[in-house]
Design a protein around this motif. Sequence first.
Motif, short mmCIF file in Angstrom:
data_model
loop_
_atom_site.label_atom_id
_atom_site.label_comp_id
_atom_site.label_asym_id
_atom_site.label_seq_id
_atom_site.Cartn_x
_atom_site.Cartn_y
_atom_site.Cartn_z
N PRO A 166 -63.14 -34.91 24.26
CA PRO A 166 -61.77 -35.11 23.83
C PRO A 166 -61.73 -34.48 22.53
O PRO A 166 -62.61 -34.82 21.90
CB PRO A 166 -61.61 -36.49 23.75
CG PRO A 166 -62.57 -37.30 24.03
CD PRO A 166 -63.61 -36.32 24.74
N SER A 201 -57.78 -42.09 18.26
CA SER A 201 -56.56 -42.93 18.47
C SER A 201 -56.65 -43.56 19.81
O SER A 201 -56.15 -44.81 20.05
CB SER A 201 -55.39 -41.98 18.65
OG SER A 201 -55.62 -40.94 19.63
N GLN A 202 -57.42 -43.10 20.81
CA GLN A 202 -57.55 -43.86 22.13
C GLN A 202 -58.62 -44.82 22.19
O GLN A 202 -59.11 -45.26 23.36
CB GLN A 202 -57.81 -42.57 23.15
CG GLN A 202 -56.45 -42.04 23.39
CD GLN A 202 -56.55 -41.10 24.54
OE1 GLN A 202 -57.64 -40.94 25.24
NE2 GLN A 202 -55.54 -40.25 24.96
N SER A 230 -59.27 -36.52 17.25
CA SER A 230 -58.32 -37.17 16.96
C SER A 230 -57.78 -38.18 18.05
O SER A 230 -57.48 -39.31 17.98
CB SER A 230 -56.78 -36.46 16.60
OG SER A 230 -56.65 -35.43 17.50
N THR A 231 -57.99 -37.51 19.24
CA THR A 231 -57.74 -38.06 20.54
C THR A 231 -58.90 -39.22 20.69
O THR A 231 -58.42 -40.43 21.04
CB THR A 231 -57.68 -37.36 21.69
OG1 THR A 231 -56.76 -36.19 21.42
CG2 THR A 231 -57.45 -38.12 22.89
N TYR A 232 -59.99 -39.08 20.18
CA TYR A 232 -61.25 -39.76 20.57
C TYR A 232 -60.76 -41.22 19.65
O TYR A 232 -60.95 -42.18 20.28
CB TYR A 232 -62.50 -39.34 20.14
CG TYR A 232 -63.68 -40.09 20.24
CD1 TYR A 232 -64.36 -40.03 21.18
CD2 TYR A 232 -64.19 -40.95 19.33
CE1 TYR A 232 -65.36 -40.85 21.49
CE2 TYR A 232 -65.19 -41.64 19.24
CZ TYR A 232 -66.08 -41.63 20.40
OH TYR A 232 -67.31 -42.57 20.62
N LYS A 240 -55.74 -39.92 11.77
CA LYS A 240 -56.16 -41.11 12.77
C LYS A 240 -57.04 -42.23 12.18
O LYS A 240 -56.94 -43.41 12.60
CB LYS A 240 -56.22 -40.43 14.10
CG LYS A 240 -55.19 -39.47 14.87
CD LYS A 240 -54.00 -40.33 14.87
CE LYS A 240 -52.83 -39.41 15.52
NZ LYS A 240 -53.30 -38.44 16.45
#
Length: 242
Positions: free
Chosen positions: A198, A205-206, A201-203, A162
């Motif tokens: 989070p 991508s978002q 990867s979420t941190y 990411k």
Amino acid sequence: MKERKSFIFYYDWWDIFEPMTQTQKGDLLTGIYDYVRKGTEPNYSELGMQIAFNVIRNTLNRDSEKYEKICKQRSEGIKKRWSVNREEYLSIHKNTSVTDNDSDNVNVNDNKNDNVNDNGTDNDINVSSSFSSKTVCEYSDDFLDFWKEYPKKVGKGDAFKKWKKAKLTNTDKTDIMNALNWQKKSDRWRNDYGRFIPNPSTYISQRRWEDEPCENLKPDYSDPSRYNDGDTLPDFILRGDY
């Protein structure tokens, strides 16, 4: 009487104060404060003043008993909660430390293979059929700087994918490091031992580094995770006086 920072002054006490002179009102109010703060009872020469104080004193005593009971319940609850959550905290971090060391073990094995290749011949090389070059990943320095600061170390490979896909600018990378400085200290990330942090990867991508701090939220002083830097809670929490 338990030492307190405040007490309830009831509206219906005005029926006691109203017929008094200004001097009597001041003397009675002083007696009330001395009783609440120091536990000392005034000795009034006038019978009416003494009776008025006794009525108010009985109400203060009932309030104090109720307050002490609440403090005791809070104290017992937080001590029990602290004991249980402390064990969970140690268990979680013990497992996390094992997981974090997995990448180190891979490096050690890689070094061993390198030594064999350097010292032996082609015929001496015995590579396991389960080994794949795809398991080797060279992370960029800027990602490793992020990974070092990020408190939740899971899914490192996915997070790096990411990271590359996001095509972050130098400004983005600076903003990320600055945001982590306050996010790691926020109550939301500290509560329940990082439950609300989070995944990396979420941190990425978002674009969660663009989140803004939540202000004017009353902190939960009874939450043990606020004090995981030490083995003891503040005295006022243990007393239930919060």
